[in-house]
Design an enzyme around this catalytic site. Structure first.
Site, PDB file in Angstrom:
ATOM      1  N   SER A  36      48.827 198.544  14.407  1.00 42.86           N
ATOM      2  CA  SER A  36      49.948 197.845  14.483  1.00 42.86           C
ATOM      3  C   SER A  36      49.818 196.341  13.639  1.00 42.86           C
ATOM      4  CB  SER A  36      50.439 197.479  15.619  1.00 42.86           C
ATOM      5  OG  SER A  36      49.499 196.972  16.570  1.00 42.86           O
ATOM      6  N   ILE A  57      46.340 199.964  23.133  1.00 44.78           N
ATOM      7  CA  ILE A  57      45.580 199.486  24.177  1.00 44.78           C
ATOM      8  C   ILE A  57      46.261 199.158  25.414  1.00 44.78           C
ATOM      9  CG2 ILE A  57      46.113 196.941  23.906  1.00 44.78           C
ATOM     10  CD1 ILE A  57      42.368 198.428  24.532  1.00 44.78           C
ATOM     11  N   ALA A  77      40.617 194.089  21.043  1.00 46.57           N
ATOM     12  CA  ALA A  77      41.985 194.302  20.776  1.00 46.57           C
ATOM     13  C   ALA A  77      42.946 193.137  21.675  1.00 46.57           C
ATOM     14  CB  ALA A  77      42.755 195.524  21.547  1.00 46.57           C
ATOM     15  N   TYR A 150      48.745 182.747  24.639  1.00 44.36           N
ATOM     16  CA  TYR A 150      47.550 183.289  23.831  1.00 44.36           C
ATOM     17  C   TYR A 150      46.278 182.926  24.848  1.00 44.36           C
ATOM     18  CZ  TYR A 150      43.724 184.297  20.664  1.00 44.36           C
ATOM     19  OH  TYR A 150      42.493 184.897  20.099  1.00 44.36           O
ATOM     20  N   LYS A 154      44.083 184.842  27.631  1.00 45.23           N
ATOM     21  CA  LYS A 154      42.666 185.144  27.501  1.00 45.23           C
ATOM     22  C   LYS A 154      41.958 184.872  28.852  1.00 45.23           C
ATOM     23  CE  LYS A 154      41.578 186.598  23.205  1.00 45.23           C
ATOM     24  NZ  LYS A 154      40.825 187.903  22.967  1.00 45.23           N
TER      25      LYS A 154
END
Length: 325
Positions: A36, A57, A77, A150, A154
């Site tokens: 993608s 994923i 990923a 983001y 993480k």
């Protein structure tokens, strides 16, 4: 890491670089990606030398299928690119959290006890010290700012990997990349955008000083890590990283963004007048990693930004037709 390795996100910029290195070393590699955002062209030079599993994923069955029969997993990923942090934060978090859950579940179901996770320097946002060691607190300064989708994702991935790793894995190791760059890294990052904007400005203004608008004052700093140096560091974590160890991968060369813009101008043979602008909310004033832990394993970055930028810029100018419209 021993035996067959699953690389999730293996057609992405970092993933493809890791796959190419592993294949060159004679390792058996399986790739999971839905392409993608990845691009199979990045693996053209090793075509036929790795096994490809196409899948998302976020799909538990696809991840379980890809995990079957491997001995270790390198989980990369993710949705990267600053533009996506602001425009598609829900997608960033969906891929982060569902992906991590699926990888952990598939590892446990298939008896894969060795997991290396790619995290990010974004987990600590504005660091309390620079150079920044791995021990600084992790933070989401403002949950209403979509940028932190983001870094927040993480952080969740790190917490899950560490805490499942305590009992269910032989080894879990984590590395945090810091501004990795190189040819074909994508289009949503500061260096590709600087290069292509500069190329356009030079073409439209053949002579004189180039006025170059940027976000922020230009005094903000980053430390850029050439892809080949990064792969060296990641391989050290894969081979020598300790259980529940966290390692920064980057370069000690800290550069102001204004100086980066001037360096890009120099590549095009032009003098640049940097025009400061508004810094988007959530931007970090300084970032440069302490890499002592990785240096102790043998890491030694070799390529400065001044050395890596020409090859990088030439690729983007030559391949700008690949840019998504």
């Amino acid at each position: 890491m021993t035996g067959r390795i699953l690389v999730t996100g293996g057609t992405g910029f970092i993933g493809a670089a890791m796959v190419r290195r592993l294949v060159a070393e004679g390792r058996e590699v399986r790739v999971l990606d839905d392409n993608s955002r990845g691009a199979p062209r990045r693996l053209a030079e090793v075509a036929g030398k790795y096994e490809m599993v196409e899948g998302d994923i976020r799909d538990p069955a696809a991840v379980r299928r890809a995990m079957r029969g491997v001995e270790s997993c390198l989980h990369l990923a993710y949705v990267n690119g600053t533009e996506f942090f602001y425009s598609k934060p829900e997608l960033v978090l969906d891929v982060a959290v569902r992906g991590m859950i699926n990888v952990l579940d598939a590892c446990r179901a298939e008896g894969v006890g060795d997991l290396v996770l790619a995290s990010s320097s974004e987990v600590y946002q504005t660091p309390p010290m620079v150079p920044t060691p791995e021990t600084v607190p992790l933070a989401v300064p403002d949950p209403l700012n979509p940028r932190y989708s983001y870094g927040g994702g993480k952080i969740i991935c790190e917490l899950m990997a560490v805490n499942y790793g305590r009992s269910d894995f032989d080894r879990v190791a984590i590395f945090r990349p810091h501004n990795v760059y190189g040819p074909d890294m994508g289009w949503e990052h500061v260096l590709p955008q600087f290069v292509l904007r500069m190329a356009d400005l030079v073409a439209s203004q053949p002579e004189g000083t180039i006025r170059f608008p940027i976000q922020g004052s230009g005094a903000e700093t980053r430390s850029f890590n050439w892809i080949g140096d990064f792969v060296d560091g990641a391989r050290l974590v894969m081979d020598k990283g300790e259980h529940l160890g966290i390692y920064h991968i980057g370069d000690r060369e800290e550069m102001a963004i204004a100086d980066v813009a001037r360096l890009v101008g120099t590549h095009f043979g032009r003098v640049v007048a940097v025009a400061p602008g508004t810094l988007m909310a959530g931007g970090t004033p300084r970032r440069c990693p302490d890499i002592a832990k990785l240096v102790a394993l043998g890491y030694a970055p070799k390529v400065s930004l001044a050395q890596g930028l020409p090859l990088f810029a030439e690729w983007y100018v030559a391949n700008r037709a690949l840019r998504p419209t």
